[in-house]
Design a protein around this motif. Structure first.
Motif, PDB file in Angstrom:
ATOM      1  N   MET A   1       0.778  -1.142  -0.085  1.00  0.00           N
ATOM      2  CA  MET A   1      -0.011  -0.196   0.036  1.00  0.00           C
ATOM      3  C   MET A   1       0.722   1.036  -0.037  1.00  0.00           C
ATOM      4  N   THR A   2       0.557   2.188  -0.916  1.00  0.00           N
ATOM      5  CA  THR A   2       1.340   3.543  -0.871  1.00  0.00           C
ATOM      6  C   THR A   2       1.054   4.129   0.367  1.00  0.00           C
ATOM      7  N   LEU A   3       2.356   4.796   0.841  1.00  0.00           N
ATOM      8  CA  LEU A   3       2.228   5.453   2.189  1.00  0.00           C
ATOM      9  C   LEU A   3       1.765   6.836   2.106  1.00  0.00           C
ATOM     10  N   ARG A   4       0.578   7.017   2.742  1.00  0.00           N
ATOM     11  CA  ARG A   4       0.202   8.429   2.708  1.00  0.00           C
ATOM     12  C   ARG A   4      -0.146   9.186   4.344  1.00  0.00           C
ATOM     13  N   THR A   5      -0.154  10.317   4.527  1.00  0.00           N
ATOM     14  CA  THR A   5      -0.374  10.979   5.591  1.00  0.00           C
ATOM     15  C   THR A   5      -1.804  11.351   5.610  1.00  0.00           C
ATOM     16  N   VAL A   6      -2.519  11.233   6.865  1.00  0.00           N
ATOM     17  CA  VAL A   6      -3.794  11.518   7.058  1.00  0.00           C
ATOM     18  C   VAL A   6      -3.840  12.245   8.267  1.00  0.00           C
ATOM     19  N   PHE A   7      -4.269  13.756   8.201  1.00  0.00           N
ATOM     20  CA  PHE A   7      -4.395  14.562   9.539  1.00  0.00           C
ATOM     21  C   PHE A   7      -5.810  15.212   9.593  1.00  0.00           C
ATOM     22  N   ASN A   8      -6.518  14.828  10.590  1.00  0.00           N
ATOM     23  CA  ASN A   8      -7.683  15.389  11.005  1.00  0.00           C
ATOM     24  C   ASN A   8      -8.644  15.018   9.709  1.00  0.00           C
ATOM     25  N   GLY A   9      -8.402  13.797   9.264  1.00  0.00           N
ATOM     26  CA  GLY A   9      -9.487  13.440   8.070  1.00  0.00           C
ATOM     27  C   GLY A   9      -8.959  13.706   6.698  1.00  0.00           C
ATOM     28  N   TYR A  10      -8.014  14.642   6.616  1.00  0.00           N
ATOM     29  CA  TYR A  10      -7.410  15.238   5.321  1.00  0.00           C
ATOM     30  C   TYR A  10      -6.304  14.174   4.801  1.00  0.00           C
ATOM     31  N   ASN A  11      -6.526  13.657   3.907  1.00  0.00           N
ATOM     32  CA  ASN A  11      -5.579  12.854   3.105  1.00  0.00           C
ATOM     33  C   ASN A  11      -4.627  13.702   2.310  1.00  0.00           C
ATOM     34  N   LEU A  12      -3.459  14.290   2.908  1.00  0.00           N
ATOM     35  CA  LEU A  12      -2.744  15.277   2.181  1.00  0.00           C
ATOM     36  C   LEU A  12      -2.302  14.758   0.704  1.00  0.00           C
ATOM     37  N   ASP A  13      -1.809  13.545   0.631  1.00  0.00           N
ATOM     38  CA  ASP A  13      -1.250  13.064  -0.790  1.00  0.00           C
ATOM     39  C   ASP A  13      -2.365  13.281  -1.755  1.00  0.00           C
ATOM     40  N   GLU A  14      -3.654  12.918  -1.430  1.00  0.00           N
ATOM     41  CA  GLU A  14      -4.557  12.771  -2.280  1.00  0.00           C
ATOM     42  C   GLU A  14      -5.171  14.447  -2.740  1.00  0.00           C
ATOM     43  N   LEU A  15      -5.180  15.263  -1.494  1.00  0.00           N
ATOM     44  CA  LEU A  15      -5.766  16.495  -1.764  1.00  0.00           C
ATOM     45  C   LEU A  15      -4.778  17.346  -2.447  1.00  0.00           C
ATOM     46  N   LEU A  16      -3.495  17.157  -2.412  1.00  0.00           N
ATOM     47  CA  LEU A  16      -2.607  18.067  -2.718  1.00  0.00           C
ATOM     48  C   LEU A  16      -1.968  17.463  -3.965  1.00  0.00           C
ATOM     49  N   THR A  17      -2.597  16.586  -4.664  1.00  0.00           N
ATOM     50  CA  THR A  17      -1.944  15.995  -6.069  1.00  0.00           C
ATOM     51  C   THR A  17      -2.875  16.188  -7.148  1.00  0.00           C
ATOM     52  N   ASP A  18      -2.553  16.727  -8.366  1.00  0.00           N
ATOM     53  CA  ASP A  18      -3.346  16.902  -9.327  1.00  0.00           C
ATOM     54  C   ASP A  18      -2.377  16.935 -10.658  1.00  0.00           C
ATOM     55  N   ASP A  19      -3.135  17.567 -11.755  1.00  0.00           N
ATOM     56  CA  ASP A  19      -2.223  17.481 -12.951  1.00  0.00           C
ATOM     57  C   ASP A  19      -0.986  18.399 -12.646  1.00  0.00           C
ATOM     58  N   THR A  20      -0.924  19.376 -11.998  1.00  0.00           N
ATOM     59  CA  THR A  20       0.066  20.268 -12.188  1.00  0.00           C
ATOM     60  C   THR A  20       0.979  20.154 -11.039  1.00  0.00           C
ATOM     61  N   GLY A  21       0.612  19.477  -9.860  1.00  0.00           N
ATOM     62  CA  GLY A  21       1.659  19.275  -8.908  1.00  0.00           C
ATOM     63  C   GLY A  21       1.540  18.337  -7.933  1.00  0.00           C
ATOM     64  N   ARG A  22       1.941  17.938  -6.935  1.00  0.00           N
ATOM     65  CA  ARG A  22       1.661  16.771  -5.950  1.00  0.00           C
ATOM     66  C   ARG A  22       2.409  16.919  -4.567  1.00  0.00           C
ATOM     67  N   PHE A  23       1.972  16.199  -3.704  1.00  0.00           N
ATOM     68  CA  PHE A  23       2.430  15.945  -2.201  1.00  0.00           C
ATOM     69  C   PHE A  23       2.710  14.525  -2.236  1.00  0.00           C
ATOM     70  N   VAL A  24       3.838  14.010  -1.724  1.00  0.00           N
ATOM     71  CA  VAL A  24       4.184  12.757  -1.773  1.00  0.00           C
ATOM     72  C   VAL A  24       4.790  12.610  -0.531  1.00  0.00           C
ATOM     73  N   THR A  25       4.143  11.611   0.357  1.00  0.00           N
ATOM     74  CA  THR A  25       4.760  11.230   1.661  1.00  0.00           C
ATOM     75  C   THR A  25       5.782  10.195   1.414  1.00  0.00           C
ATOM     76  N   LEU A  26       6.981  10.701   1.692  1.00  0.00           N
ATOM     77  CA  LEU A  26       8.355   9.854   1.430  1.00  0.00           C
ATOM     78  C   LEU A  26       8.636   8.822   2.525  1.00  0.00           C
ATOM     79  N   SER A  27       8.580   9.295   3.988  1.00  0.00           N
ATOM     80  CA  SER A  27       8.919   8.406   4.957  1.00  0.00           C
ATOM     81  C   SER A  27       8.359   8.932   6.160  1.00  0.00           C
ATOM     82  N   VAL A  28       8.197   8.110   7.425  1.00  0.00           N
ATOM     83  CA  VAL A  28       7.721   8.535   8.659  1.00  0.00           C
ATOM     84  C   VAL A  28       8.461   8.018   9.785  1.00  0.00           C
ATOM     85  N   SER A  29       8.935   8.575  10.812  1.00  0.00           N
ATOM     86  CA  SER A  29       9.927   8.210  11.684  1.00  0.00           C
ATOM     87  C   SER A  29       8.957   8.117  12.958  1.00  0.00           C
ATOM     88  N   GLY A  30       9.362   7.774  14.134  1.00  0.00           N
ATOM     89  CA  GLY A  30       8.559   8.109  15.445  1.00  0.00           C
ATOM     90  C   GLY A  30       7.532   6.863  15.651  1.00  0.00           C
TER      91      GLY A  30
END
Length: 245
Positions: A1-30
């Motif tokens: 499964m692709t690693l994605r970040t969800v904060f307060n119900g907002y999936n950042l990778d999905e909401l900030l990715t479109d045809d002109t740009g993107r947000f990609v969760t690369l890694s998580v520590s802690g």
């Protein structure tokens, strides 16, 4: 499964990715082994020290991510939207590679010099309550004593829910872990009752505060991992979330 970040119900990778740009969760520590705060007392004439307590430390979760856009204006807009999604205190933080979540607040971020429209950054979330919470578990409680296993690694809050199938003048719930709830009230058929450990809340039909109906004999305790024997005067559901560290 692709690693994605969800904060307060907002999936950042999905909401900030479109045809002109993107947000990609690369890694998580802690999310792994958590440090403990040791309370030690040095004893004269004794090797080492006396350990008084060992408490879990505050948890810090760091998300490393890529954010980029085809234009400078789009890049700034993408950052502005990210700031909007991660505001707020003590919100639910989760990642799509694990069936668990944390209660977190954004506390820090590291953003390199903005010399391009593609940056690798980090943001750190602080969990004052360091527990990792798994999804909800539900136990069906009847009028005869039954035995169940409370899962997880640490004590956890609980909630009781029921709908009265007939009129009653009290509700009683008892466990062998010390939890005992006794309410006195004239319930009618169809009444919905909710009892919560946190805040000692008691609600009738979601809008009537019934805390005044709690009898003095009642005793609120956290659920402990392991075997639980439980019964109630009326069929109900006991729900809780596993807590891990």
């Amino acid at each position: 499964m692709t690693l994605r970040t969800v904060f307060n119900g907002y999936n950042l990778d999905e909401l900030l990715t479109d045809d002109t740009g993107r947000f990609v969760t690369l890694s998580v520590s802690g999310r792994g082994i958590l440090k403990r705060r040791l309370d030690l007392t040095e004893m004269p004439g004794m090797h080492g020290a006396k350990e008084n307590s060992a408490l879990y430390d505050v948890r810090e979760i760091t998300v490393r991510f890529l954010i980029e856009d085809k234009t400078s204006a789009g890049f700034r807009d993408r950052f502005n939207r990210l700031n909007g999604y991660i505001k707020g205190r003590q919100k639910r933080l989760e990642f799509t590679d694990e069936d668990a979540y944390f209660i977190a607040t954004l506390s820090d971020a590291s953003i390199p010099d903005e010399d391009s429209n593609s940056l690798v950054c980090t943001m750190t979330f602080t969990c004052a309550d360091s527990a990792k919470r798994m999804n909800e578990k539900v136990i069906e409680v009847g009028t005869s004593e039954s035995t169940h296993t409370i899962t997880g690694q640490d004590e956890t809050p609980w909630e009781v829910n029921l709908t009265f199938s007939q009129a009653a003048d009290e509700f009683e719930l008892e466990t062998d872990q010390g939890i005992y709830i006794l309410l006195g009230f004239d319930f009618i058929e169809g009444d919905r009752l909710t009892i919560k450990y946190e805040g000692r809340e008691v609600w009738l039909n979601d809008d009537m505060d019934l805390r005044h109906s709690i009898r003095l004999a009642s005793n609120y305790e956290l659920l402990k991992p392991g075997e639980l024997k439980i019964r109630a005067s009326h069929a109900c559901q006991l729900s809780y979330e596993e807590r891990l560290y």
